[in-house]
Design a protein around this motif. Structure first.
Motif, PDB file in Angstrom:
ATOM      1  N   UNK A   7       0.745  -1.326   0.162  1.00 22.00           N
ATOM      2  CA  UNK A   7       0.102   0.014   0.188  1.00 22.00           C
ATOM      3  C   UNK A   7       0.785   1.358  -0.044  1.00 22.00           C
ATOM      4  N   UNK A   8       1.999   1.098   0.432  1.00 22.59           N
ATOM      5  CA  UNK A   8       2.921   2.356   0.587  1.00 22.59           C
ATOM      6  C   UNK A   8       3.509   2.618  -0.659  1.00 22.59           C
ATOM      7  N   UNK A  13       7.378   4.973  -8.169  1.00 26.02           N
ATOM      8  CA  UNK A  13       8.529   4.287  -8.852  1.00 26.02           C
ATOM      9  C   UNK A  13       9.540   4.593  -8.120  1.00 26.02           C
ATOM     10  N   UNK A  14      10.224   3.490  -7.647  1.00 27.86           N
ATOM     11  CA  UNK A  14      11.502   3.704  -6.549  1.00 27.86           C
ATOM     12  C   UNK A  14      12.604   4.439  -7.250  1.00 27.86           C
ATOM     13  N   UNK A  15      12.898   4.475  -8.362  1.00 26.15           N
ATOM     14  CA  UNK A  15      13.898   5.146  -9.003  1.00 26.15           C
ATOM     15  C   UNK A  15      13.606   6.839  -9.255  1.00 26.15           C
ATOM     16  N   UNK A  16      12.549   6.999  -9.266  1.00 27.16           N
ATOM     17  CA  UNK A  16      11.954   8.518  -9.332  1.00 27.16           C
ATOM     18  C   UNK A  16      12.886   9.253  -8.156  1.00 27.16           C
ATOM     19  N   UNK A  17      12.940  10.752  -8.873  1.00 23.41           N
ATOM     20  CA  UNK A  17      13.397  11.431  -7.698  1.00 23.41           C
ATOM     21  C   UNK A  17      12.543  11.796  -6.334  1.00 23.41           C
ATOM     22  N   UNK A  21       8.745  11.124  -1.107  1.00 20.72           N
ATOM     23  CA  UNK A  21       7.809  11.800  -0.436  1.00 20.72           C
ATOM     24  C   UNK A  21       6.571  11.144  -0.941  1.00 20.72           C
ATOM     25  N   UNK A  22       6.559  10.317  -2.001  1.00 20.92           N
ATOM     26  CA  UNK A  22       5.296   9.569  -2.625  1.00 20.92           C
ATOM     27  C   UNK A  22       4.934   8.662  -1.505  1.00 20.92           C
TER      28      UNK A  22
END
Length: 90
Positions: A7-8, A13-17, A21-22
């Motif tokens: 859910x978290x 996308x783990x590679x996104x900057x 925060x997301x």
């Protein structure tokens, strides 16, 4: 735990900057804020009553706001305001 992690990480996308925060915002969305606010108001109200009983209303509110029910113990351990100090024993 896997369900919470899924859910978290939903829509992240783990590679996104901005991934941190997301994930943080996803976790904050899972918190039952309404219940937490009502419980905190109850803790503050009881702290105000205990503080008034001890002659320290503002302290009762402050300690209950910061520590919740543990703040009740703090205010109960403090001496009553306006009471004379105990006499020395011989």
């Amino acid at each position: 735990m896997d369900e919470l992690l899924a859910r978290a990480m939903q829509g992240v996308d783990p590679q996104a900057p901005g991934a941190f925060w997301r994930v943080f915002l996803n976790l904050m969305a899972l918190v039952p804020w309404g219940a937490l606010i009502w419980w905190n108001l109850l803790f503050i109200a009881v702290g105000a009553v205990l503080g008034r009983w001890r002659g320290r209303t503002a302290e009762g509110i402050a300690w209950s706001f910061v520590l919740g029910p543990i703040g009740w113990l703090v205010i109960l351990r403090r001496p009553r305001r306006g009471a004379p100090p105990p006499l020395p024993r011989r």
